[in-house]
Design an enzyme around this catalytic site. Structure first.
Site, PDB file in Angstrom:
ATOM      1  N   PHE A  86       0.854  -1.192   0.000  1.00  0.00           N
ATOM      2  CA  PHE A  86       0.000   0.000   0.000  1.00  0.00           C
ATOM      3  C   PHE A  86       0.887   1.238   0.000  1.00  0.00           C
ATOM      4  CE2 PHE A  86      -2.290   3.415   2.202  1.00  0.00           C
ATOM      5  CZ  PHE A  86      -3.428   3.482   1.400  1.00  0.00           C
ATOM      6  N   GLY A  87       0.681   2.112  -0.971  1.00  0.00           N
ATOM      7  CA  GLY A  87       1.431   3.372  -1.057  1.00  0.00           C
ATOM      8  C   GLY A  87       0.530   4.547  -0.742  1.00  0.00           C
ATOM      9  N   TYR A  88       1.025   5.491   0.046  1.00  0.00           N
ATOM     10  CA  TYR A  88       0.210   6.653   0.437  1.00  0.00           C
ATOM     11  C   TYR A  88       0.929   7.970   0.178  1.00  0.00           C
ATOM     12  CZ  TYR A  88       3.375   6.272   4.350  1.00  0.00           C
ATOM     13  OH  TYR A  88       4.526   6.191   5.096  1.00  0.00           O
ATOM     14  N   GLY A  89       2.210   7.922  -0.182  1.00  0.00           N
ATOM     15  CA  GLY A  89       2.979   9.149  -0.414  1.00  0.00           C
ATOM     16  C   GLY A  89       3.524   9.110  -1.831  1.00  0.00           C
ATOM     17  N   SER A  90       4.847   9.161  -1.945  1.00  0.00           N
ATOM     18  CA  SER A  90       5.428   9.134  -3.300  1.00  0.00           C
ATOM     19  C   SER A  90       5.121   7.813  -3.997  1.00  0.00           C
ATOM     20  CB  SER A  90       6.932   9.376  -3.250  1.00  0.00           C
ATOM     21  OG  SER A  90       7.593   8.313  -2.625  1.00  0.00           O
ATOM     22  N   GLU A 108      13.093   3.396   0.656  1.00  0.00           N
ATOM     23  CA  GLU A 108      12.385   3.842   1.869  1.00  0.00           C
ATOM     24  C   GLU A 108      13.273   3.800   3.118  1.00  0.00           C
ATOM     25  OE1 GLU A 108       9.302   5.064   1.565  1.00  0.00           O
ATOM     26  OE2 GLU A 108       9.320   4.581  -0.563  1.00  0.00           O
TER      27      GLU A 108
HETATM   28  C1  SIN Z   1       4.606   5.702   0.632  1.00  0.00           C
HETATM   29  O1  SIN Z   1       4.533   6.452  -0.340  1.00  0.00           O
HETATM   30  O2  SIN Z   1       3.786   4.780   0.792  1.00  0.00           O
HETATM   31  C2  SIN Z   1       5.724   5.810   1.631  1.00  0.00           C
HETATM   32  C3  SIN Z   1       6.317   7.151   1.742  1.00  0.00           C
HETATM   33  C4  SIN Z   1       7.009   7.642   0.512  1.00  0.00           C
HETATM   34  O3  SIN Z   1       7.830   6.913  -0.071  1.00  0.00           O
HETATM   35  O4  SIN Z   1       6.741   8.765   0.081  1.00  0.00           O
END
Ligand code: SIN
Length: 194
Positions: A24-28, A99
Site C-alpha cells: 500500500f502506497g500513500y505518499g510518493s 524507503e
Molecule cells: C509511501 O509512499 O507509501 C511511503 C512514503 C514515501 O515513499 O513517500
C-alpha cells in the site's frame, strides 16, 4: 532507531512464503511507481492519517537541511486512501533502499476501492514512526509549507513531492484536508529569492 532502516526491513520474514505481496502506497509510492508491479488498484487502509511529519535526508532534502515527506499517524477510524500494488518478492529489496530513511515495513489489512463487493487483503506499508531518527513531527501548516518550499534533495525539489501527491489524490477523487491545506500554503508563498 538507526537512520538507515534497510537492514531491519530485510529481517522481516512475514511474507517469505508468498509469491507476490500487496504493497500500500500513500505518499510518493502513489505517484512515483518506478518499480515493477503485477497489478495496481486504488485502495485504503483504516486507522491511519497521512501527515508531512517525516524528515527527508536522502530524497527531498539533506541531513543538514531535511525536507518533509509523508508518513502515517495512528487515528482510530480514519481512512487513508492510496494505491495498492501487487509486487513480486524481489521488488522489496530495492523498495527497502528507496524507503531506508526511517521507514519500516508494517503488515496491514488493505481494502480495495474498485471492487463491487468489499474486498480486502493483508498487505505491507512503509511507515516512519516517531521514534525514527529523521522524524520531525507536527508544525503549523505555514512552517511545513515553507520548509517544503525551501528544501531540495537528490530526488529533486521537495515542492514536487507535495504538488504531485496533491494532484494524484485529486485525480483519484479523494479529499485530504492536510495535504490540500499544505498545497494552498505552498502556492501562496512568495517566490524564493534567486
Ligand atoms: C509511501 O509512499 O507509501 C511511503 C512514503 C514515501 O515513499 O513517500
Amino acid at each position: 532507531m538507526t537512520l538507515d532502516t534497510t537492514a531491519i526491513n530485510q529481517q522481516m520474514t512475514h511474507f517469505d512464503d508468498h509469491e507476490a505481496i500487496w504493497l500500500f502506497g500513500y505518499g510518493s509510492l502513489i505517484w512515483k511507481a518506478d518499480f515493477s508491479f503485477l497489478e495496481r488498484r486504488p485502495a485504503h487502509i483504516i486507522g491511519w492519517e497521512r501527515r508531512f511529519w517525516q524528515g527527508s535526508h536522502d530524497h527531498r532534502g539533506t541531513p543538514q537541511a531535511p525536507g518533509r515527506v509523508a508518513t502515517l499517524t495512528e487515528s482510530p477510524g480514519a481512512v487513508c486512501h492510496g494505491m495498492a500494488y501487487r509486487i513480486a518478492q524481489d521488488v522489496l529489496g530495492p523498495l527497502d533502499v528507496r524507503e531506508k530513511n526511517g521507514y519500516l515495513r508494517v503488515v496491514t489489512p488493505l481494502h480495495f476501492d474498485d471492487a463491487d463487493q468489499p474486498e480486502s487483503r493483508e498487505g505491507l506499508v512503509y511507515l516512519a514512526s516517531e521514534d525514527n531518527a529523521a522524524f520531525l513531527g507536527p508544525a503549523p501548516d505555514t512552517a511545513i509549507a515553507r520548509q517544503i518550499a525551501e528544501s531540495h534533495g537528490p530526488s529533486g525539489p521537495n515542492r514536487d513531492y507535495l504538488l504531485n501527491l496533491a494532484q494524484a489524490l485529486r485525480e483519484m477523487g479523494h479529499d485530504d484536508p492536510h495535504i490540500f491545506a499544505l498545497e494552498r500554503e505552498l502556492l501562496a508563498l512568495p517566490p524564493l529569492p534567486a
